[in-house]
Design a protein around this motif. Structure first.
Motif, short mmCIF file in Angstrom:
data_model
loop_
_atom_site.label_atom_id
_atom_site.label_comp_id
_atom_site.label_asym_id
_atom_site.label_seq_id
_atom_site.Cartn_x
_atom_site.Cartn_y
_atom_site.Cartn_z
N ALA A 161 -2.87 3.58 11.44
CA ALA A 161 -4.06 4.25 11.35
C ALA A 161 -5.16 3.40 11.88
CB ALA A 161 -4.59 4.79 9.92
N ALA A 162 -5.69 3.97 13.10
CA ALA A 162 -6.71 3.28 13.88
C ALA A 162 -7.65 3.98 14.45
CB ALA A 162 -5.93 2.48 15.02
N GLN A 215 -9.38 9.26 16.89
CA GLN A 215 -8.81 8.55 15.90
C GLN A 215 -7.31 8.77 15.89
OE1 GLN A 215 -10.95 9.04 12.40
NE2 GLN A 215 -13.33 8.30 13.15
N PHE A 236 -3.26 8.25 14.24
CA PHE A 236 -2.49 8.37 13.00
C PHE A 236 -1.24 8.26 13.28
CE2 PHE A 236 -7.02 9.46 12.20
CZ PHE A 236 -7.46 8.68 11.48
N ILE A 254 -1.71 10.77 8.02
CA ILE A 254 -2.72 11.26 7.87
C ILE A 254 -2.57 12.61 7.44
CG2 ILE A 254 -2.77 12.30 10.16
CD1 ILE A 254 -5.79 10.72 8.28
N ALA A 294 -10.78 8.50 9.33
CA ALA A 294 -10.70 6.95 9.06
C ALA A 294 -11.21 6.99 7.47
CB ALA A 294 -11.46 6.07 9.73
N ALA A 297 -8.15 8.24 5.37
CA ALA A 297 -7.12 7.48 5.40
C ALA A 297 -7.47 6.35 4.48
CB ALA A 297 -6.61 6.70 6.44
N GLU A 298 -8.61 5.86 4.49
CA GLU A 298 -9.17 4.53 3.43
C GLU A 298 -8.85 4.95 2.03
OE1 GLU A 298 -13.07 2.82 4.96
OE2 GLU A 298 -12.78 4.04 6.70
N HIS A 348 -5.02 3.41 2.83
CA HIS A 348 -4.36 2.82 4.10
C HIS A 348 -5.15 1.97 4.70
CE1 HIS A 348 -0.86 5.63 3.60
NE2 HIS A 348 -1.75 6.80 3.34
N VAL A 369 -7.31 0.75 8.06
CA VAL A 369 -7.44 1.43 9.20
C VAL A 369 -8.02 0.30 10.13
CG1 VAL A 369 -8.87 3.11 10.42
CG2 VAL A 369 -8.22 3.44 7.97
N TYR A 370 -7.51 0.26 11.19
CA TYR A 370 -7.89 -0.88 12.11
C TYR A 370 -8.63 -0.17 13.11
CZ TYR A 370 -4.02 -3.65 10.19
OH TYR A 370 -3.32 -4.52 9.19
#
Length: 398
Positions: A137-138, A173, A175, A180, A199, A202-203, A207, A209-210
């Motif tokens: 996830a980024a 974004q 994933f 996701i 994001a 996901a948070e 998870h 997230v970068y």
């Protein structure tokens, strides 16, 4: 990054975009001669060769979506999946899009991108894929250059967060698809609404997230000023500026009106022609084809063809503009002059300009319509007919 078929792109395009003004949802408003969404989709397909793309759209926008993407190259069409229907919130729209992707064969990686960001480049998309594969996830982010203040409800500053640890977040974004999709399903089942981006979802699902490096040019179109900036950037890429001229004439005959620019103007005579004899639309149509070096109205719509008998000339004009768009160009300006003693054009000028602008899908300031007499000289002076002259300026990619 090499081409990959395990990548899918989900374009979120179900919003109404009311802050941008202009009537249409902002993703379908024309920018540099094409709907905003067209620019976004083309940039994504070019930046991610081999990827499939699916859009989540508003249930009322099926026709707008089809028109926006109807002229994409055949190779691009082959990579488009049928659109999913969005919901009341972005969160619902994304979940619906992810579920649709799952039904079409789940990819390993999905990029989720706003339809109103028309400038994602290859480097950004490559970084997004790499980050998703490395971290699951980024999101792309930009460091802040201005000091940020936190305020209370009265507008008083209560804190000054250190900007070194803050980022503004963009799309796409990125994933791992299963991650996701599961996060969205979990949020929906828990009734967790109001999460503003993927994001955050996901948070919320636990998870990490970068953040990877975003792009300053990857702007989101939100308001009218953004549209002006985006159009200026897109127009700069259309460096081949051309002009074409058009001329047409029709004789008067029995009737009680004439058609000018698609507007019915009352008169004690009509104009005689194979179609509706709209002398103004014919001249502009010829000017556009002339700028393209592609014949004239007669070569595209032969008067010998019975299907055009009595046809509205707006059909011809719209087709010429559409042909220009298929060539990758845009209509920059039209300047047209009517020559006649009667009817008087002044009372109808603005209605004609407005209608022409709508037919050609350009702003009103890109259409000029003037009228003059021939001082009683020649066939127009004798009121035997009307003439029209037009100059069209177009911009094409080099």
């Amino acid at each position: 990054m090499s081409e990959t078929s395990d990548l899918a792109i989900l374009v979120v395009a179900a919003g109404r975009g009311t802050r941008a003004g202009g009537g249409l949802p902002k993703q379908y408003r024309p920018v540099a001669g094409k709907p905003l969404l067209t620019h976004t989709v083309l940039a994504l397909l070019q930046g991610a060769p081999g990827a499939r793309l699916l859009a989540a759209i508003h249930p009322d926008d099926a026709a707008l979506y089809k028109a926006a993407l109807g002229d994409l190259p055949e190779e691009s069409h082959a990579r488009l999946l049928p659109p999913a229907l969005g919901g009341e919130t972005r969160q619902i729209s994304v979940k619906n899009g992810l579920e649709a992707l799952a039904r079409h064969g789940a990819p390993q990686i999905v990029l989720i991108h706003d339809g109103a960001r028309p400038f994602p480049n290859r480097a950004l998309i490559d970084r997004a894929q790499s980050a998703a594969r490395a971290h699951g996830a980024a999101v792309p982010g930009l460091a802040l250059t201005d000091t940020v203040k936190q305020i209370d409800t009265q507008g008083r500053i209560v804190a000054t967060p250190p900007r070194e640890s803050l980022r503004t977040v963009q799309t796409p974004q990125a994933f791992r698809f299963d991650l996701i999709l599961a996060a969205h399903r979990k949020a929906a089942e828990a009734g967790q609404a109001g999460l503003t981006d993927d994001a955050a979802i996901a948070e919320w699902a636990g998870h990490p997230v970068y953040v990877f490096e975003g792009e300053q040019t990857n702007m989101k179109i939100t308001n009218a000023q953004d549209f002006a900036v985006a159009e200026a950037k897109l127009i700069r890429a259309l460096e081949d500026v051309r002009t074409g001229q058009g001329y047409d004439v029709h004789a008067f005959g029995p009737g009680d009106h004439v058609w000018l620019g698609g507007v019915k103007v009352p008169h004690d005579q009509g104009l005689v022609g194979h179609s509706d004899a709209d002398v103004l639309s014919h001249a502009i149509t010829d000017a556009i084809y002339g700028a393209l070096g592609d014949g004239d109205i007669g070569s595209h719509f032969p008067p010998s063809d019975p299907q055009w008998r009595g046809a509205a000339s707006s059909i011809f004009l719209a087709a010429a503009v559409e042909h220009l768009r298929k060539c990758g160009g845009m209509l920059a300006h039209v300047d047209a002059t009517l020559v006649c003693e009667r009817p008087k054009i002044g009372p109808h000028r603005e209605a004609i300009r407005k209608n022409l602008a709508e037919i050609m899908s350009v702003s009103l300031d890109r259409v000029a319509v003037k009228a003059t007499t021939s001082e009683k000289l020649g066939f127009t002076g004798r009121e035997e007919g009307m003439a029209a002259l037009a100059i069209a300026t177009v911009r094409l990619p080099l």
